[in-house]
Design a protein around this motif. Structure first.
Motif, PDB file in Angstrom:
ATOM      1  N   LYS A 113       0.835  -1.204   0.000  1.00  0.00           N
ATOM      2  CA  LYS A 113       0.000   0.000   0.000  1.00  0.00           C
ATOM      3  C   LYS A 113       0.873   1.257   0.000  1.00  0.00           C
ATOM      4  O   LYS A 113       0.577   2.240  -0.703  1.00  0.00           O
ATOM      5  N   SER A 114       1.927   1.195   0.790  1.00  0.00           N
ATOM      6  CA  SER A 114       2.829   2.351   0.860  1.00  0.00           C
ATOM      7  C   SER A 114       3.484   2.609  -0.493  1.00  0.00           C
ATOM      8  O   SER A 114       3.619   3.771  -0.921  1.00  0.00           O
ATOM      9  N   ASN A 115       3.865   1.532  -1.173  1.00  0.00           N
ATOM     10  CA  ASN A 115       4.486   1.679  -2.490  1.00  0.00           C
ATOM     11  C   ASN A 115       3.494   2.294  -3.483  1.00  0.00           C
ATOM     12  O   ASN A 115       3.864   3.120  -4.327  1.00  0.00           O
ATOM     13  N   LEU A 116       2.230   1.880  -3.397  1.00  0.00           N
ATOM     14  CA  LEU A 116       1.209   2.449  -4.288  1.00  0.00           C
ATOM     15  C   LEU A 116       1.030   3.939  -4.000  1.00  0.00           C
ATOM     16  O   LEU A 116       0.964   4.761  -4.935  1.00  0.00           O
ATOM     17  N   TYR A 117       0.961   4.278  -2.739  1.00  0.00           N
ATOM     18  CA  TYR A 117       0.799   5.686  -2.355  1.00  0.00           C
ATOM     19  C   TYR A 117       1.986   6.511  -2.852  1.00  0.00           C
ATOM     20  O   TYR A 117       1.798   7.613  -3.412  1.00  0.00           O
ATOM     21  N   ASN A 118       3.177   6.014  -2.685  1.00  0.00           N
ATOM     22  CA  ASN A 118       4.374   6.751  -3.111  1.00  0.00           C
ATOM     23  C   ASN A 118       4.424   6.906  -4.625  1.00  0.00           C
ATOM     24  O   ASN A 118       4.851   7.943  -5.158  1.00  0.00           O
ATOM     25  N   ALA A 119       3.981   5.853  -5.354  1.00  0.00           N
ATOM     26  CA  ALA A 119       3.993   5.922  -6.819  1.00  0.00           C
ATOM     27  C   ALA A 119       3.030   6.999  -7.320  1.00  0.00           C
ATOM     28  O   ALA A 119       3.345   7.735  -8.267  1.00  0.00           O
ATOM     29  N   ILE A 120       1.876   7.105  -6.677  1.00  0.00           N
ATOM     30  CA  ILE A 120       0.913   8.139  -7.103  1.00  0.00           C
ATOM     31  C   ILE A 120       1.433   9.526  -6.723  1.00  0.00           C
ATOM     32  O   ILE A 120       1.316  10.497  -7.498  1.00  0.00           O
ATOM     33  N   LEU A 142      -5.446  10.799  -3.162  1.00  0.00           N
ATOM     34  CA  LEU A 142      -4.367  10.708  -2.172  1.00  0.00           C
ATOM     35  C   LEU A 142      -4.841  11.124  -0.783  1.00  0.00           C
ATOM     36  O   LEU A 142      -4.446  10.535   0.229  1.00  0.00           O
ATOM     37  N   ASN A 143      -5.681  12.153  -0.743  1.00  0.00           N
ATOM     38  CA  ASN A 143      -6.175  12.618   0.556  1.00  0.00           C
ATOM     39  C   ASN A 143      -7.062  11.563   1.241  1.00  0.00           C
ATOM     40  O   ASN A 143      -7.117  11.494   2.476  1.00  0.00           O
ATOM     41  N   SER A 144      -7.788  10.769   0.441  1.00  0.00           N
ATOM     42  CA  SER A 144      -8.671   9.741   1.016  1.00  0.00           C
ATOM     43  C   SER A 144      -7.946   8.423   1.283  1.00  0.00           C
ATOM     44  O   SER A 144      -8.532   7.498   1.856  1.00  0.00           O
ATOM     45  N   PHE A 145      -6.693   8.338   0.862  1.00  0.00           N
ATOM     46  CA  PHE A 145      -5.934   7.090   1.017  1.00  0.00           C
ATOM     47  C   PHE A 145      -5.519   6.919   2.472  1.00  0.00           C
ATOM     48  O   PHE A 145      -4.787   7.738   3.033  1.00  0.00           O
ATOM     49  N   ASP A 146      -6.013   5.860   3.120  1.00  0.00           N
ATOM     50  CA  ASP A 146      -5.649   5.538   4.508  1.00  0.00           C
ATOM     51  C   ASP A 146      -4.979   4.176   4.492  1.00  0.00           C
ATOM     52  O   ASP A 146      -5.590   3.167   4.139  1.00  0.00           O
ATOM     53  N   ILE A 147      -3.715   4.145   4.882  1.00  0.00           N
ATOM     54  CA  ILE A 147      -2.947   2.905   4.797  1.00  0.00           C
ATOM     55  C   ILE A 147      -3.464   1.836   5.749  1.00  0.00           C
ATOM     56  O   ILE A 147      -3.204   0.644   5.576  1.00  0.00           O
ATOM     57  N   LYS A 149      -6.617   1.198   6.117  1.00  0.00           N
ATOM     58  CA  LYS A 149      -7.834   0.654   5.532  1.00  0.00           C
ATOM     59  C   LYS A 149      -7.527   0.062   4.165  1.00  0.00           C
ATOM     60  O   LYS A 149      -6.412   0.180   3.664  1.00  0.00           O
ATOM     61  N   THR A 150      -8.528  -0.574   3.564  1.00  0.00           N
ATOM     62  CA  THR A 150      -8.321  -1.130   2.228  1.00  0.00           C
ATOM     63  C   THR A 150      -8.133  -0.001   1.227  1.00  0.00           C
ATOM     64  O   THR A 150      -8.676   1.102   1.386  1.00  0.00           O
ATOM     65  N   ALA A 151      -7.378  -0.276   0.187  1.00  0.00           N
ATOM     66  CA  ALA A 151      -7.078   0.749  -0.808  1.00  0.00           C
ATOM     67  C   ALA A 151      -8.356   1.150  -1.545  1.00  0.00           C
ATOM     68  O   ALA A 151      -9.100   0.287  -2.031  1.00  0.00           O
ATOM     69  N   PRO A 152      -8.649   2.452  -1.669  1.00  0.00           N
ATOM     70  CA  PRO A 152      -9.847   2.889  -2.395  1.00  0.00           C
ATOM     71  C   PRO A 152      -9.711   2.635  -3.897  1.00  0.00           C
ATOM     72  O   PRO A 152      -8.607   2.477  -4.425  1.00  0.00           O
ATOM     73  N   VAL A 153     -10.836   2.607  -4.562  1.00  0.00           N
ATOM     74  CA  VAL A 153     -10.848   2.357  -6.008  1.00  0.00           C
ATOM     75  C   VAL A 153     -10.194   3.529  -6.733  1.00  0.00           C
ATOM     76  O   VAL A 153     -10.407   4.696  -6.385  1.00  0.00           O
ATOM     77  N   ARG A 169       3.231   4.466 -15.627  1.00  0.00           N
ATOM     78  CA  ARG A 169       3.974   4.630 -14.376  1.00  0.00           C
ATOM     79  C   ARG A 169       3.782   3.432 -13.430  1.00  0.00           C
ATOM     80  O   ARG A 169       4.274   3.444 -12.308  1.00  0.00           O
ATOM     81  N   GLY A 170       3.033   2.411 -13.884  1.00  0.00           N
ATOM     82  CA  GLY A 170       2.837   1.209 -13.054  1.00  0.00           C
ATOM     83  C   GLY A 170       1.819   1.380 -11.948  1.00  0.00           C
ATOM     84  O   GLY A 170       1.760   0.543 -11.024  1.00  0.00           O
ATOM     85  N   ILE A 171       1.003   2.458 -12.012  1.00  0.00           N
ATOM     86  CA  ILE A 171       0.021   2.707 -10.949  1.00  0.00           C
ATOM     87  C   ILE A 171      -1.054   1.613 -10.932  1.00  0.00           C
ATOM     88  O   ILE A 171      -1.408   1.076  -9.869  1.00  0.00           O
ATOM     89  N   VAL A 172      -1.584   1.271 -12.113  1.00  0.00           N
ATOM     90  CA  VAL A 172      -2.691   0.305 -12.191  1.00  0.00           C
ATOM     91  C   VAL A 172      -2.232  -1.081 -11.718  1.00  0.00           C
ATOM     92  O   VAL A 172      -2.933  -1.763 -10.954  1.00  0.00           O
ATOM     93  N   SER A 173      -1.058  -1.517 -12.183  1.00  0.00           N
ATOM     94  CA  SER A 173      -0.561  -2.842 -11.784  1.00  0.00           C
ATOM     95  C   SER A 173      -0.291  -2.896 -10.280  1.00  0.00           C
ATOM     96  O   SER A 173      -0.583  -3.901  -9.622  1.00  0.00           O
ATOM     97  N   ASN A 174       0.248  -1.789  -9.733  1.00  0.00           N
ATOM     98  CA  ASN A 174       0.481  -1.740  -8.285  1.00  0.00           C
ATOM     99  C   ASN A 174      -0.833  -1.809  -7.513  1.00  0.00           C
ATOM    100  O   ASN A 174      -0.923  -2.460  -6.463  1.00  0.00           O
ATOM    101  N   TYR A 175      -1.840  -1.119  -8.044  1.00  0.00           N
ATOM    102  CA  TYR A 175      -3.147  -1.100  -7.368  1.00  0.00           C
ATOM    103  C   TYR A 175      -3.732  -2.515  -7.299  1.00  0.00           C
ATOM    104  O   TYR A 175      -4.176  -2.965  -6.230  1.00  0.00           O
ATOM    105  N   TYR A 176      -3.747  -3.243  -8.438  1.00  0.00           N
ATOM    106  CA  TYR A 176      -4.330  -4.589  -8.433  1.00  0.00           C
ATOM    107  C   TYR A 176      -3.478  -5.573  -7.639  1.00  0.00           C
ATOM    108  O   TYR A 176      -4.002  -6.559  -7.095  1.00  0.00           O
TER     109      TYR A 176
END
Length: 378
Positions: A113-120, A142-147, A149-153, A169-176
């Motif tokens: 989750k942290s890696n996804l947040y940092n990538a965005i 990003l403001n609604s992202f709470d590590i 909790k589950t990652a928001p859509v 940038r690999g955001i979608v693959s990191n998210y899934y």
């Protein structure tokens, strides 16, 4: 002297011969003894055709309609819960059945989750310069992202350019990847799918649970089903929703159920069709053996008699003027001890019980209950 003795002997022989002749003549003219005819008393019944309810007897054991075999999809140590994981323990829907130690895997999920947040967060400056129209929605994400909790859509992509930029940038693959790990993390806890009772427990608190290991069985004790095998010749008589009376083997308990399902295929080895009877009662338990009588069909203009009254020639005995006779009948259903027959005219007097050695033309006397005649006369 000798002549006198010979004369006496000759006289005696002549007298004996005469007496023997008289006895033979007397026996010859004696009338033969009269042999009295034996008339057997029989129990009879008068035919009154009506509607006969055809029931198919069967038996089987109860199985919970809703049951779950619990298996583990992950590996971990079984942690102590609020309730013991033991047979007979009740759980309400949504309560935790099994909880495994997932601290190590939880840390991996948090790292993803942290890696996804940092990538965005790393692409936000580029979004402000190149895609100012979509910058605000990604900032809101990003403001609604709470590590914790589950990652928001992810926000919806408005254009192909935005889609290519975000995906590149690999955001979608990191998210899934994060969502996949979250799904696996949820499998460390098994919740009760419905309110029920644990019938089998194969693990205990503190033991190591392995991937694919069976943990136990969980059932809903409020609804049960009984599987019965019915001959294929009676399959067309079964109707879904038909009421069924179930009895215990000792005949002390009676329950009401109904046919919930009928299998559409015939068992090739036994040539039977499986029907399922649904029943509800607080006294019932899984595995209880019951007997069922399936009300299959109502046969009109028919009578039910004992099977031993039906001859091999599809005929039955009738009484006409104190003499036995036979008539042809049409059997439509056989049970263990009874047979339903048709084409017997109303008012026909038939045997109620079979007579040993009975034959057409036999002289019989119908049994009359004198006590009943006196009561009816009074």
């Amino acid at each position: 002297m000798r002549k006198i003795i010979l004369a006496v002997i000759g006289f005696v022989l002549i007298a004996a011969s005469v007496l023997l002749a008289i006895m033979l003549i007397a026996n010859k003219n004696k009338p033969k003894p009269f042999k009295e005819k034996i008339v057997k008393t029989v129990f009879t019944d008068t035919v009154v055709n009506g509607t006969v309810q055809i029931t198919i007897p069967s038996n089987g054991s109860l199985v919970a309609k809703r049951r779950v075999e619990l298996y583990s999809e992950v590996q971990g140590v079984f942690k102590m819960g609020t309730k013991l994981f033991k047979p007979g323990q009740q759980f309400r829907k949504g309560e935790t059945l099994i909880r495994m130690d997932a601290s190590e895997y939880y840390a991996s999920v948090q790292s993803s989750k942290s890696n996804l947040y940092n990538a965005i967060a790393a692409i936000m400056p580029d979004l402000r310069l190149d895609f100012p129209d979509v910058y605000s929605k990604w900032q809101d994400y990003l403001n609604s992202f709470d590590i914790k909790k589950t990652a928001p859509v992810l926000p919806e992509m408005d254009s192909d350019k935005e889609n290519y930029f975000i995906s590149g940038r690999g955001i979608v693959s990191n998210y899934y990847n994060v969502k996949n790990m979250e799904q696996r993390l949820s499998k460390y806890t098994i919740l009760a799918p419905f309110t029920g009772i644990l019938t089998d427990a194969l693990v205990t608190e503190g033991s190591l649970i392995r991937n694919g290991q069976k943990l136990g069985e969980f059932i809903d004790p409020s609804v049960y089903e009984m599987e019965v095998a019915v001959s294929k010749s009676y399959a067309h008589l079964l109707k879904i929703g038909e009421q069924v009376v179930l009895t215990s083997l000792d005949k002390t308990e009676t329950y009401k159920g109904f046919v919930s399902r009928v299998n559409g295929s015939v068992d090739p080895t036994t040539q039977t069709i499986t029907a399922y009877i649904e029943v509800k009662d607080e006294k019932l338990k899984e595995g209880l053996y019951l007997e069922a009588n399936l009300s299959a069909k109502q046969e009109k203009d028919a009578i039910e008699i004992n099977r031993n009254l039906l001859l091999d020639t599809q005929q039955i005995f009738v009484v006409r003027d104190s003499i036995l006779d036979v008539i042809d009948v049409k059997p439509v259903y056989f049970s263990e001890s009874k047979v339903v027959v048709k084409q017997v005219p109303n008012g026909t007097i038939i045997l109620k019980k079979m007579v040993p050695g009975a034959y057409a033309g036999m002289l019989v006397r119908p049994f009359v209950n004198k006590n009943n005649d006196q009561e009816s006369a009074n």
